[in-house]
Design a protein around this motif. Structure first.
Motif, PDB file in Angstrom:
ATOM      1  N   ASN A 141      55.019  62.126  13.337  1.00  0.00           N
ATOM      2  CA  ASN A 141      56.068  62.593  12.431  1.00  0.00           C
ATOM      3  C   ASN A 141      57.320  62.963  13.213  1.00  0.00           C
ATOM      4  OD1 ASN A 141      54.875  62.249   9.923  1.00  0.00           O
ATOM      5  ND2 ASN A 141      53.795  64.200  10.040  1.00  0.00           N
ATOM      6  N   GLU A 142      57.116  63.489  14.412  1.00  0.00           N
ATOM      7  CA  GLU A 142      58.251  63.840  15.255  1.00  0.00           C
ATOM      8  C   GLU A 142      59.022  62.575  15.638  1.00  0.00           C
ATOM      9  OE1 GLU A 142      57.119  66.578  18.378  1.00  0.00           O
ATOM     10  OE2 GLU A 142      58.704  65.766  19.647  1.00  0.00           O
ATOM     11  N   LYS A 166      63.519  54.373  19.980  1.00  0.00           N
ATOM     12  CA  LYS A 166      64.112  54.519  18.648  1.00  0.00           C
ATOM     13  C   LYS A 166      65.554  54.985  18.760  1.00  0.00           C
ATOM     14  CE  LYS A 166      63.647  56.666  14.199  1.00  0.00           C
ATOM     15  NZ  LYS A 166      63.406  57.923  13.547  1.00  0.00           N
ATOM     16  N   ARG A 167      65.772  55.979  19.635  1.00  0.00           N
ATOM     17  CA  ARG A 167      67.141  56.497  19.784  1.00  0.00           C
ATOM     18  C   ARG A 167      68.066  55.443  20.369  1.00  0.00           C
ATOM     19  NH1 ARG A 167      65.699  62.618  21.486  1.00  0.00           N
ATOM     20  NH2 ARG A 167      65.317  63.360  19.369  1.00  0.00           N
ATOM     21  N   ARG A 219      51.012  64.734  13.969  1.00  0.00           N
ATOM     22  CA  ARG A 219      52.177  65.621  14.073  1.00  0.00           C
ATOM     23  C   ARG A 219      53.234  65.028  14.987  1.00  0.00           C
ATOM     24  NH1 ARG A 219      50.200  71.095  16.089  1.00  0.00           N
ATOM     25  NH2 ARG A 219      52.178  71.234  17.188  1.00  0.00           N
ATOM     26  N   ILE A 246      59.152  59.785  13.896  1.00  0.00           N
ATOM     27  CA  ILE A 246      59.876  59.283  12.729  1.00  0.00           C
ATOM     28  C   ILE A 246      61.143  60.112  12.494  1.00  0.00           C
ATOM     29  CG2 ILE A 246      59.732  58.899  10.233  1.00  0.00           C
ATOM     30  CD1 ILE A 246      58.033  56.949  11.822  1.00  0.00           C
ATOM     31  N   ALA A 247      61.078  61.408  12.777  1.00  0.00           N
ATOM     32  CA  ALA A 247      62.224  62.287  12.522  1.00  0.00           C
ATOM     33  C   ALA A 247      63.265  62.217  13.630  1.00  0.00           C
ATOM     34  CB  ALA A 247      61.744  63.721  12.358  1.00  0.00           C
ATOM     35  N   ASN A 284      54.246  51.665  10.658  1.00  0.00           N
ATOM     36  CA  ASN A 284      54.301  53.112  10.440  1.00  0.00           C
ATOM     37  C   ASN A 284      52.987  53.603   9.834  1.00  0.00           C
ATOM     38  OD1 ASN A 284      55.123  55.719  10.125  1.00  0.00           O
ATOM     39  ND2 ASN A 284      56.552  55.317   8.465  1.00  0.00           N
TER      40      ASN A 284
END
Lengths: 418, 336
Positions: A413-414, A243-244, A410, A416-417, A200
């Motif tokens: 970060n998307e 990730k999902r 940016r 990670i969120a 990360n």
């Protein structure tokens, strides 16, 4: 005056190394010790090196250990808080325009012309290596001492003198994977669902992801180290989908996190750094730094000096850098699995069997010990990835700062969120 | 934060208010709000001028501290959030781009990153409050009402604070060997034959994050609630019992209303701690869960100070709104 105990021990040390010629050390600074505030990461800031330098040169190193990004931040925002900086080459794209660094005079670096071709030409033994990203070759020379732009052809002003560099790949747990891993795309293989990890640190993580995307044959980047917005979107989309789908167990950000994830079996495949693999193995857990057919993602760091440095301190900085290239430190770093800038001098300070193991990829004749005396490999073992030529020769890309860095962060970060 | 709005009232009056409070909750309903403002007006009119300036003088040191360490940095952050930046410099030019970037895509159907991040963070606030509030209240109640000896009570109270002797991070990390895939809990369950496959969700999950928050933050609930409980006049409880109230009625109608300030302060502590956290979410969530603090940290690391400042301003606004909502429910100024 100069026949201080430190000098004598040095001579004794040199004698012990038999055939080792002493490559003209500069005058010992013992009379009035100079302290150099050394900003860098913990990677090359070892207390052994500080001790040795004090003995040999009388220079006192005051380490300021911070993480990679913090080194850059300090260089840009607090250029008076250090006398010597040990930073990644890719950070130069941020630091140099701030005007806080001064070029190093190649004439004052005794072994400047002996620095490996990886830096000066982007070659290993005459063979071109991967050039994508911020390859050190691209940011090695300056137009002038205080120039804010890089020179495309060799000049006498150097940005950074290399300290350490290496080729990174994926670490795996062979005992838990039980099948050969050959490609970067295995990081997102469904076989390892919930057991993979990526780092990360956006600028490095995205390049590992790009290696995966390219390996899967979906897309070929113009330059993985300098993506367009569309390429960033594409890469992040792949990561978000993975990730999902629950591919990742966790992400890691520092060295020890990566060691713990791997050693505890939380992950079986992940981006990793070489000494972290060594540390997992030192705990008795099988771990392999797996060479992959698409090649390595490389990184390099080096010494620079702030513009404000002058007089005695500047002389001391040059003396220290010259000392650093003269062999002892190089051998020390090579024994940890890194590579040093001037290979010839490091070789003189290593035992032939050590050199054969670390640099030539040959099976260890004897047990291989780390600089601190701990057992790293038993006799008979070979280094993952083989020789220097094989490893550095297979570099595909370098750690980088992209032109679209802000956008990339940016998007990260998307991810990670998501 | 709120201290800034308070420098006016003279020191003496606060205690008078506390006394008035003591009698109020005998009514099942809290006293009507108009009363205190009335008092306030009285006290504003009554004092002579010298006394008033003395009050200002008394409040001045604190106000100065807040000015230097809170107001000025905040204003600077606000200003920087309107600046432009590039890889290595921030440029003093007025722009709203940082805010525009922050809310980029928020108007589309798919949730934008910022909204998603805030929702995730607010979710942790709600979950953590839902657990720490009853838990903290129960522990504080036990300490205040069931422990008769003052020494034992103090001893137990100090016991609650022992975790503070080590750092946050260490307390968090100590959970990892327990919860991991091959951790103590999974190994034990497997050895007992209760499960075959390890329970993956124990670590690096929402569960782990909430667990750590409860562990770290419950004490911030206990302390203010305990403080409120300890100040309750025991005769009120006796009076309620004499009047025929049941245990539950006493708790609901007497004790709970008198504990409201403690609950409010505890809630503010926990809310702000969770809203601003990024270490716990990072370590226990395996860095896979977004938090506002983490976004700011990443931006700082990449020298994007104006973007981080814009994020900080939005976070501050969000937290202030939450606290404002809370003080709407409980009038802290009156209750203290």
């Amino acid at each position: 005056m100069d026949l201080s105990p430190s000098r004598r021990t040095l001579l004794k040390g040199a004698a012990a190394l038999a055939a080792t010629p002493v490559t003209g050390f500069p005058a010992v600074h013992a009379a009035e010790p100079v302290t150099l505030r050394y900003l860098g990461t913990a990677v090359s800031q070892s207390s052994d090196i500080a001790k040795k330098v004090k003995e040999d040169l009388g220079i006192i190193l005051e380490y300021i250990p911070v993480v990679t990004d913090e080194v850059t931040k300090r260089a840009v925002t607090q250029p008076n808080s250090f006398d010597l900086i040990d930073t990644e080459y890719f950070s130069l794209k941020k630091i140099l325009p701030s005007g806080n660094l001064s070029g190093l005079d190649a004439k004052r670096i005794k072994l400047a012309d002996k620095i490996t071709g990886v830096f000066t030409k982007g070659e290993v033994n005459g063979k071109k290596i991967g050039d994508q990203g911020t390859a050190p070759r691209k940011v090695f020379y300056l137009e002038g001492q205080n120039a804010k732009t890089f020179a495309s052809a060799p000049t006498e002003w150097l940005t950074l003198i290399p300290t350490t560099y290496n080729a990174d790949t994926l670490g795996i747990r062979p005992d838990l994977i039980k099948r050969p891993v050959e490609s970067w795309k295995d990081l997102l293989s469904p076989d390892f669902k919930g057991k993979a990890s990526i780092l990360n640190i956006p600028s490095i993580g995205i390049m590992d992801a790009a290696m995966v995307v390219e390996a899967s044959g979906d897309y070929t980047y113009g330059d993985k180290g300098n993506m367009t917005r569309a390429e960033i979107d594409r890469t992040i989309k792949v990561l978000i989908e993975a990730k999902r789908a629950g591919q990742f167990r966790a992400f890691w950000q520092d060295f020890n996190e990566s060691v713990n994830l791997m050693a505890s079996g939380e992950t079986v495949i992940q981006s990793m750094w070489s000494p972290a693999v060594t540390k997992v193995r030192a705990q008795g857990v099988p771990c392999v730094y797996q060479p992959l057919k698409e090649g390595y993602r490389a990184w390099a760091q080096g010494f620079g000096v702030p513009k404000t440095l002058s007089g005695k301190k500047l002389d001391a900085a040059y003396d220290f850098i010259n000392w650093f290239l003269s062999g002892w430190a190089g051998a020390y770093l090579n024994r940890q699995g890194y590579y040093s800038a001037v290979l010839e001098t490091a070789k003189e300070h290593m035992q032939p069997y050590e050199w054969a193991f670390w640099m030539e990829g040959k099976p260890a004749e004897k047990d291989i010990l780390g600089p601190d005396g701990t057992l790293i490999e038993k006799a008979g073992a070979t280094r993952d990835g083989g020789s220097f030529e094989q490893r550095m020769g297979s570099v595909a890309c370098w750690n980088a700062v992209m032109d679209e860095n802000t956008y990339m962060v940016r998007k990260w970060n998307e991810f990670i969120a998501a | 934060m709120s201290g800034l709005t308070f420098p006016l009232p003279p020191v003496g009056r606060g205690r008078g208010g506390g006394g008035a409070d003591g009698t109020a909750p005998l009514d099942p309903d809290p006293p009507p709000p108009p009363a205190p403002p009335h008092k306030e007006e009285e006290s504003r009119v009554a004092p002579f001028r010298p006394r008033r300036s003395l009050a200002y003088l008394q409040a001045a040191p604190l106000a100065l501290v807040f000015l230097i360490f809170l107001v000025i940095p905040l204003v600077l952050t606000g200003i920087v959030s309107l600046w432009e930046y590039n890889e290595y410099a921030i440029i003093p030019a007025l722009t709203l781009q940082n805010y525009a970037d922050l809310f980029d895509g928020c108007l589309s159907a798919d949730l934008c990153t910022t909204l998603r991040t805030y929702l995730s963070t607010v979710k942790f606030v709600v979950l953590t409050l839902a657990i720490t509030l009853p838990l903290g209240f129960a522990i504080a109640y036990f300490l205040a009402f069931h422990i008769r000896s003052g020494t034992v009570r103090m001893g137990l109270f100090l016991l609650c604070t022992i975790p503070f002797w080590t750092s946050n991070v260490i307390r968090m990390i100590s959970w990892i060997p327990l919860l991991g895939r091959n951790g103590l809990i999974n190994d034990t369950l497997r050895a007992l034959g209760l499960i075959r496959q390890p329970i993956e969700g124990l670590l690096y999950s929402d569960f782990a994050v909430v667990l750590a928050f409860v562990h770290l933050d419950t004490v911030f609930m206990i302390v203010p609630i305990f403080n409120s409980l300890a100040r309750i006049d025991r005769r009120l409880i006796e009076a309620a019992r004499d009047a025929g109230a049941s245990g539950a009625q006493i708790l609901w109608n007497v004790i709970l209303p008198l504990t409201k300030p403690g609950i409010a302060i505890g809630t503010i502590f926990v809310t702000t701690l969770v809203m601003g956290d990024f270490v716990t979410v990072g370590v226990m969530g395996g860095q896979q869960i977004a938090s506002v603090g983490k976004v700011i940290q990443v931006q700082m690391a990449y020298l994007q100070f104006p973007a981080a400042a814009a994020n900080a301003m939005v976070l501050l606004a969000a937290v202030l709104l939450m606290i404002l909502g809370l003080t709407r429910m409980i009038d802290l100024r009156r209750e203290l």
